[in-house]
Design a protein around this motif. Sequence first.
Motif, short mmCIF file in Angstrom:
data_model
loop_
_atom_site.label_atom_id
_atom_site.label_comp_id
_atom_site.label_asym_id
_atom_site.label_seq_id
_atom_site.Cartn_x
_atom_site.Cartn_y
_atom_site.Cartn_z
N ASN A 241 0.85 -1.19 0.00
CA ASN A 241 0.00 0.00 0.00
C ASN A 241 0.88 1.24 0.00
O ASN A 241 1.82 1.33 0.80
CB ASN A 241 -0.85 0.04 1.27
CG ASN A 241 -1.83 -1.10 1.33
OD1 ASN A 241 -2.71 -1.21 0.50
ND2 ASN A 241 -1.65 -1.97 2.34
N LEU A 242 0.63 2.13 -0.91
CA LEU A 242 1.38 3.39 -0.93
C LEU A 242 0.38 4.52 -0.74
O LEU A 242 -0.52 4.69 -1.56
CB LEU A 242 2.12 3.55 -2.26
CG LEU A 242 3.27 2.56 -2.50
CD1 LEU A 242 3.75 2.64 -3.93
CD2 LEU A 242 4.40 2.79 -1.52
N VAL A 243 0.50 5.23 0.36
CA VAL A 243 -0.46 6.30 0.63
C VAL A 243 0.29 7.60 0.89
O VAL A 243 1.46 7.60 1.28
CB VAL A 243 -1.36 5.96 1.84
CG1 VAL A 243 -2.22 4.74 1.53
CG2 VAL A 243 -0.53 5.72 3.08
N ALA A 244 -0.41 8.68 0.64
CA ALA A 244 0.20 9.98 0.89
C ALA A 244 0.11 10.28 2.38
O ALA A 244 -0.91 10.02 3.03
CB ALA A 244 -0.55 11.05 0.10
N GLY A 245 1.20 10.77 2.94
CA GLY A 245 1.20 11.12 4.35
C GLY A 245 1.94 12.43 4.55
O GLY A 245 2.56 12.96 3.62
N GLU A 246 1.85 12.91 5.76
CA GLU A 246 2.56 14.16 6.04
C GLU A 246 3.19 14.07 7.41
O GLU A 246 2.57 13.58 8.36
CB GLU A 246 1.58 15.32 5.98
CG GLU A 246 2.27 16.62 5.61
CD GLU A 246 1.32 17.57 4.89
OE1 GLU A 246 1.50 18.77 5.02
OE2 GLU A 246 0.39 17.08 4.20
#
Lengths: 367, 310
Positions: A241-246
């Motif tokens: 899973n590749l998700v955008a994070g901050e």
Amino acid sequence: MAGIKIAGVSKIYAGGVKAVNSVSIDIADGEFIVLVGPSGCGKSTLLRMVAGLEAISEGEVSIGGKVVNRMEPAERDIAMVFQNYALYPHMTVYQNLAYGLKNRGTPKAEIDARVAEAARMLEITQYLERKPRALSGGQRQRVAMGRAIVRKPAAFLFDEPLSNLDAKLRVSMRGEIKRLQRRLGTTSIYVTHDQLEAMTLADRLVVLNGGRIEQIGSPLEVYHAPASTFVASFIGSPAMNLVAGEIHGNRLAIGPALIDLAGAPPASGAVTVGLRAEDLRLAHEGETVLPMTVDYVEELGAQRLVHGLVGDQMLTASMPTDMVIGESLSLTIDQDRLHFFSASDGKRIGSGTNVATDKTTAAVETA
Amino acid sequence: MAGPPFLCPDQSGRGSMDTKKTTFNNRLLPYLLLAPQLFITLVFFIWPAAQAVKSSFEREDPFGLSTAFVGLLHYQRLFEDPNYLDALSRTAVFAVSVTALSMLLGLAFAASVDRLVRSGKVYTTLLVWPYAVAPVVAGVLWWFLFNSSTGLMPFFLEKIGIDWDHDLNGTQAMILIIIAAAWKQVSYNFLFFLAGLQSVPQSLMEAAAIDGSGPVKRFFNISLPLLSPTTFFLFIINVNYTMFDTFPIVDATTVGGPAQATTTLVYKVYQDGYLGLNLGSSSAQSVLLMLIVMVLTFVQFRYVERRVQY
């Protein structure tokens, strides 16, 4: 027996298209190297340059310490197994196996002995007098392997040799190839687009993308510490899973979820976060929670894949088969299982999974 | 071991010949669609052939006023006629030479063009050109080239000490019609050989290269055996061509001469029937010619085809 050294090799086609872009790989004697990547990544071209079937535009290939750039395929002391087997249809299995030896002026008695030995090893002795068209796909595959091993070459080159077989046969042939290579100890380069094949066969994997090397490493190294989002999404099933994070200070935000990071954060600002489906688990009381809205469930028998949304991002989690799945799940992940990638170029940030990598190295050594 | 055989991919790269079956709702429609071709075949082939068989047993006066049944008389006379037996052996020489020459040249050209990557199309077009030339024109062309007083070739041949005059020298006349007839047929053979060579899977050649076989050896060990169906087909076509279709070339170059030196069987049919008006003998000759070709084709299928690798 010999090592193969690929140094800064490129393939440039007329019109300036770079199919292979300065690739360097050092292959040790007896090593099984798998070149893996999507179609058009240059893996077959690279193999064909090693074989001498394509001219090398730039760089140097040496086999057993000898530069082979200008040598004919026959002089390179290699044997190749083709995707469509490329058996000579008008020759019997025996003649197919003997052809390469005959061309090199091997005495008849030795040809007989070597063919018999290879046939015994591959269990095709009873088919020696048959023509290839009277054989099944798996038998043809064995004959193609036999043609490679009778010559006792310095290296085997495999160009997607199993992709014409049905799924079940592919698994068993995969095992046979691995066993045979171990037994003969011949340096091998194997090209495939099938990441599972790559993982199971390789001593070391070379992941190629767009003619460049994305990562070289043992299957578990590549699996546990992918060098880029490309490798992360290509190796492993289901895909990572590749998700955008901050990252703000010590906190990682993925959608609505906030994860406290212990120790120094690897970066700050926007990152791509990688999470393996099997690293996600149900949160216990008091743990950081990734709330997931369940979309659908894939039952695979031993495993069950739950697809859903965290915030507005798709996520896949591998869940035990004995639990009831409702409309939402509270997931969590150990911090050392998080992978961070640069949001701009997709390259890995920091080591992230040190623990896991150490474990795998240990595992490889004990294996 | 082994997977189910029906899952085997076709390893030769040539797809299996699955014939498409079309079902017609109207039972008459297929016959209607076949009718024009059948009509033409009947009127222009079957009926004249039947007529030839019939008249080979008859004696007819040149004006067609009286006809008498004579049984096998014409056939009997032919086998006693040294002229006919000479024509038979000449035809054998002619057929073997033309077939061998045109097939070898066609194969040589095909093998050369097959090695070219980009310029291949241009050569293919040029090499196919002679096939479009009408046989008579081809004959006249070679007649001009080899004309003993004005031709280009005798001029050069004289420099190497050969006195060329196919109007006087029977052997030279035979060589001339062999060249002219073979020249026309090279195109056809070339096209089929080229298509055959190009359908040999590239990976086979690569495998052979890795197996230590050079370009020439690859050609003889891999390409040629795989071409055998094409070779067999062309062999039959070429024999038929030399037996039947070479009449215009003979007529335009040597007119069967000098002293019958280039009178092949098919030309003799024309000479005896059309010029000599001996219709009965001419018919018998054409029936024999047809039988010869049928026997040859049968023999080829029976004995040569076994050796063909499909």
